[in-house]
Design a protein around this motif. Structure first.
Motif, PDB file in Angstrom:
ATOM      1  N   PHE A  35      -0.844   7.736  -1.691  1.00 48.43           N
ATOM      2  CA  PHE A  35      -1.616   7.199  -2.801  1.00 48.43           C
ATOM      3  C   PHE A  35      -2.971   7.898  -2.877  1.00 48.43           C
ATOM      4  CE2 PHE A  35       0.853   3.242  -3.461  1.00 48.43           C
ATOM      5  CZ  PHE A  35       1.558   3.174  -2.273  1.00 48.43           C
ATOM      6  N   TYR A  37      -6.804   6.884  -4.471  1.00 46.59           N
ATOM      7  CA  TYR A  37      -7.647   5.867  -5.080  1.00 46.59           C
ATOM      8  C   TYR A  37      -9.001   6.480  -5.406  1.00 46.59           C
ATOM      9  CZ  TYR A  37      -4.575   1.958  -3.821  1.00 46.59           C
ATOM     10  OH  TYR A  37      -3.523   1.085  -3.724  1.00 46.59           O
ATOM     11  N   MET A  45     -12.048  -0.350  -5.999  1.00 40.78           N
ATOM     12  CA  MET A  45     -11.002   0.623  -5.669  1.00 40.78           C
ATOM     13  C   MET A  45     -10.019   0.679  -6.824  1.00 40.78           C
ATOM     14  SD  MET A  45     -11.622   1.876  -2.643  1.00 40.78           S
ATOM     15  CE  MET A  45     -10.067   2.490  -2.009  1.00 40.78           C
ATOM     16  N   PHE A  47      -6.605   2.443  -8.333  1.00 45.38           N
ATOM     17  CA  PHE A  47      -5.404   3.212  -8.041  1.00 45.38           C
ATOM     18  C   PHE A  47      -5.234   4.310  -9.084  1.00 45.38           C
ATOM     19  CE2 PHE A  47      -1.226   4.404  -7.058  1.00 45.38           C
ATOM     20  CZ  PHE A  47      -0.452   4.355  -8.198  1.00 45.38           C
ATOM     21  N   ARG A  95       1.161   5.042   3.015  1.00 48.17           N
ATOM     22  CA  ARG A  95       1.819   3.794   3.390  1.00 48.17           C
ATOM     23  C   ARG A  95       2.916   4.135   4.388  1.00 48.17           C
ATOM     24  NH1 ARG A  95       3.640  -0.577  -0.837  1.00 48.17           N
ATOM     25  NH2 ARG A  95       1.648  -1.461  -0.226  1.00 48.17           N
ATOM     26  N   PHE A 102      -6.050   4.959   5.282  1.00 46.64           N
ATOM     27  CA  PHE A 102      -6.896   5.753   4.406  1.00 46.64           C
ATOM     28  C   PHE A 102      -7.529   6.927   5.128  1.00 46.64           C
ATOM     29  CE2 PHE A 102      -7.377   3.442   0.392  1.00 46.64           C
ATOM     30  CZ  PHE A 102      -6.745   2.260   0.703  1.00 46.64           C
TER      31      PHE A 102
ATOM     32  N   TYR B  31       2.667  -8.946   0.328  1.00 46.67           N
ATOM     33  CA  TYR B  31       1.795  -8.339   1.324  1.00 46.67           C
ATOM     34  C   TYR B  31       0.324  -8.558   0.974  1.00 46.67           C
ATOM     35  CZ  TYR B  31       5.708  -5.470   3.167  1.00 46.67           C
ATOM     36  OH  TYR B  31       6.877  -5.028   3.719  1.00 46.67           O
ATOM     37  N   TYR B  33      -3.816  -7.760   2.755  1.00 47.03           N
ATOM     38  CA  TYR B  33      -4.515  -6.914   3.716  1.00 47.03           C
ATOM     39  C   TYR B  33      -6.015  -7.242   3.716  1.00 47.03           C
ATOM     40  CZ  TYR B  33      -0.392  -4.076   2.518  1.00 47.03           C
ATOM     41  OH  TYR B  33       0.886  -3.633   2.266  1.00 47.03           O
ATOM     42  N   TYR B  35      -9.510  -5.076   4.851  1.00 45.82           N
ATOM     43  CA  TYR B  35     -10.093  -3.810   5.279  1.00 45.82           C
ATOM     44  C   TYR B  35     -11.598  -3.986   5.443  1.00 45.82           C
ATOM     45  CZ  TYR B  35      -5.851  -1.529   3.461  1.00 45.82           C
ATOM     46  OH  TYR B  35      -4.566  -1.150   3.210  1.00 45.82           O
ATOM     47  N   LEU B  43     -11.575   3.220   4.245  1.00 47.92           N
ATOM     48  CA  LEU B  43     -11.248   1.845   4.580  1.00 47.92           C
ATOM     49  C   LEU B  43     -10.421   1.812   5.859  1.00 47.92           C
ATOM     50  CD1 LEU B  43     -11.823   1.845   1.441  1.00 47.92           C
ATOM     51  CD2 LEU B  43     -10.399  -0.196   1.379  1.00 47.92           C
ATOM     52  N   PHE B  90     -12.932  -5.538   2.087  1.00 49.32           N
ATOM     53  CA  PHE B  90     -12.033  -5.545   0.939  1.00 49.32           C
ATOM     54  C   PHE B  90     -10.729  -6.238   1.302  1.00 49.32           C
ATOM     55  CE2 PHE B  90     -13.991  -2.979  -2.301  1.00 49.32           C
ATOM     56  CZ  PHE B  90     -14.856  -2.138  -1.622  1.00 49.32           C
ATOM     57  N   SER B  94      -0.077  -6.457  -2.379  1.00 47.10           N
ATOM     58  CA  SER B  94       0.934  -5.622  -3.020  1.00 47.10           C
ATOM     59  C   SER B  94       2.288  -6.284  -2.886  1.00 47.10           C
ATOM     60  CB  SER B  94       0.977  -4.225  -2.403  1.00 47.10           C
ATOM     61  OG  SER B  94       1.505  -4.280  -1.098  1.00 47.10           O
ATOM     62  N   GLN B 102       4.800   0.495  -4.774  1.00 46.72           N
ATOM     63  CA  GLN B 102       3.836  -0.338  -5.465  1.00 46.72           C
ATOM     64  C   GLN B 102       2.448  -0.139  -4.870  1.00 46.72           C
ATOM     65  OE1 GLN B 102       4.215  -2.288  -8.063  1.00 46.72           O
ATOM     66  NE2 GLN B 102       6.389  -1.836  -8.295  1.00 46.72           N
ATOM     67  N   PRO B 103       1.431   0.099  -5.723  1.00 45.13           N
ATOM     68  CA  PRO B 103       0.084   0.286  -5.188  1.00 45.13           C
ATOM     69  C   PRO B 103      -0.509  -1.035  -4.726  1.00 45.13           C
ATOM     70  CG  PRO B 103       0.010   0.251  -7.564  1.00 45.13           C
ATOM     71  CD  PRO B 103       1.475   0.192  -7.185  1.00 45.13           C
ATOM     72  N   GLN B 104      -1.503  -0.935  -3.890  1.00 42.46           N
ATOM     73  CA  GLN B 104      -2.247  -2.115  -3.497  1.00 42.46           C
ATOM     74  C   GLN B 104      -3.300  -2.409  -4.560  1.00 42.46           C
ATOM     75  OE1 GLN B 104      -3.809  -1.796   0.466  1.00 42.46           O
ATOM     76  NE2 GLN B 104      -1.789  -1.849   1.386  1.00 42.46           N
ATOM     77  N   HIS B 105      -3.458  -3.693  -4.844  1.00 42.43           N
ATOM     78  CA  HIS B 105      -4.493  -4.132  -5.775  1.00 42.43           C
ATOM     79  C   HIS B 105      -5.635  -4.687  -4.945  1.00 42.43           C
ATOM     80  CE1 HIS B 105      -1.885  -3.917  -9.411  1.00 42.43           C
ATOM     81  NE2 HIS B 105      -0.956  -3.989  -8.481  1.00 42.43           N
ATOM     82  N   PHE B 106      -6.840  -4.243  -5.242  1.00 35.34           N
ATOM     83  CA  PHE B 106      -7.988  -4.590  -4.430  1.00 35.34           C
ATOM     84  C   PHE B 106      -8.882  -5.621  -5.102  1.00 35.34           C
ATOM     85  CE2 PHE B 106      -8.128  -1.750  -0.780  1.00 35.34           C
ATOM     86  CZ  PHE B 106      -7.122  -0.855  -1.091  1.00 35.34           C
ATOM     87  N   ASP B 108     -12.943  -7.058  -5.327  1.00 34.60           N
ATOM     88  CA  ASP B 108     -14.192  -6.340  -5.568  1.00 34.60           C
ATOM     89  C   ASP B 108     -15.040  -6.155  -4.322  1.00 34.60           C
ATOM     90  OD1 ASP B 108     -14.676  -7.834  -8.861  1.00 34.60           O
ATOM     91  OD2 ASP B 108     -13.603  -6.019  -8.238  1.00 34.60           O
TER      92      ASP B 108
END
Lengths: 112, 115
Positions: A35, A37, A45, A47, A95, A102, B31, B33, B35, B43, B90, B94, B102-106, B108
């Motif tokens: 990925f 970002y 962040m 994507f 991943r 990262f 999932y 997470y 960070y 991160l 953070f 996902s 599938q990307p991770q959504h973060f 703020d």
């Protein structure tokens, strides 16, 4: 051992030119995902693009493309026609299993 | 479109105090997470969860505990805060997919300072 390596702490590019941000990775798992970002100065962040280890073609998303060289374990991000709003930190991530690892990031500055 | 919501956004603690950071997601993601991001660094994964009631250690778990009692919430606890834990935290979530497409959504982020 570093799993994700971004060797360019900072990069400069002229507006409207293309730029490549480097990323190399290390894994023994045949199934993985890569990925990119973007993190602007505001901190969120965002994507950008994804490449799966079994994907035959390089991923593209608008002005972003991923130069995936599996044998060399590299997944470089190419931004075409740079814009001032592209100035930000860019992170490559891998991943592996349930985890996302990262790199340390590359700070891109676009000059007018 | 709430996505991933982190609470609080800012906090200042004294050394030795405890606190809990809350992460909530409304996308039905399996999932989740946590960070931390330190200046000039990427991160680093603290803990993660692949489902309700499960947690696992990431790269830098020491000094933190987590809980996932409900699918939509993931809590990060600092039992005895130390200055080294000053950072931006953070949360992300996902879906689980075979190849991680599938990307991770973060969220703020939460700026935490330990004095």
């Amino acid at each position: 051992a570093q799993k994700i390596t971004q060797t360019q702490p900072g990069m400069f590019v002229q507006e409207k030119e293309a730029v490549t941000l480097d990323c190399t990775y290390d894994t023994s798992d045949p199934s993985y995902g890569l990925f990119w970002y973007k993190q602007p100065s505001s901190g969120e962040m965002i994507f950008l693009i994804y490449q799966g280890s079994y994907d035959q073609q390089n991923a593209t998303e608008g002005r972003y493309s991923l130069n995936f060289q599996k044998a060399r374990k590299s997944a470089n991000l190419v931004i075409s026609a740079s814009q001032l709003g592209d100035s930000a930190m860019y992170f490559c991530a891998m991943r592996e299993g349930g985890k996302l690892i990262f790199g340390q990031g590359t700070e891109l500055s676009v000059k007018p | 479109n709430a996505g991933v919501t982190q609470t609080p956004k800012f906090r200042v603690l004294k050394t030795g105090q405890s606190m809990t950071l809350l992460c909530a997601q409304d996308m039905n993601h399996e999932y989740m997470y946590w960070y931390r991001q330190d200046p000039g660094m990427g991160l680093r994964l603290i803990h993660y969860s692949v489902g309700e009631g499960t947690t696992a250690k990431g790269e830098v778990p020491d000094g933190y505990n987590v809980s996932r009692l409900k699918k939509q919430n993931f809590l990060l606890g600092l039992e005895s805060a130390a200055p080294s834990q000053t950072s931006v935290y953070f949360c992300a979530s996902s879906y689980s997919t075979p190849q991680g497409a599938q990307p991770q959504h973060f969220g703020d982020g939460t700026r935490l300072s330990i004095l």
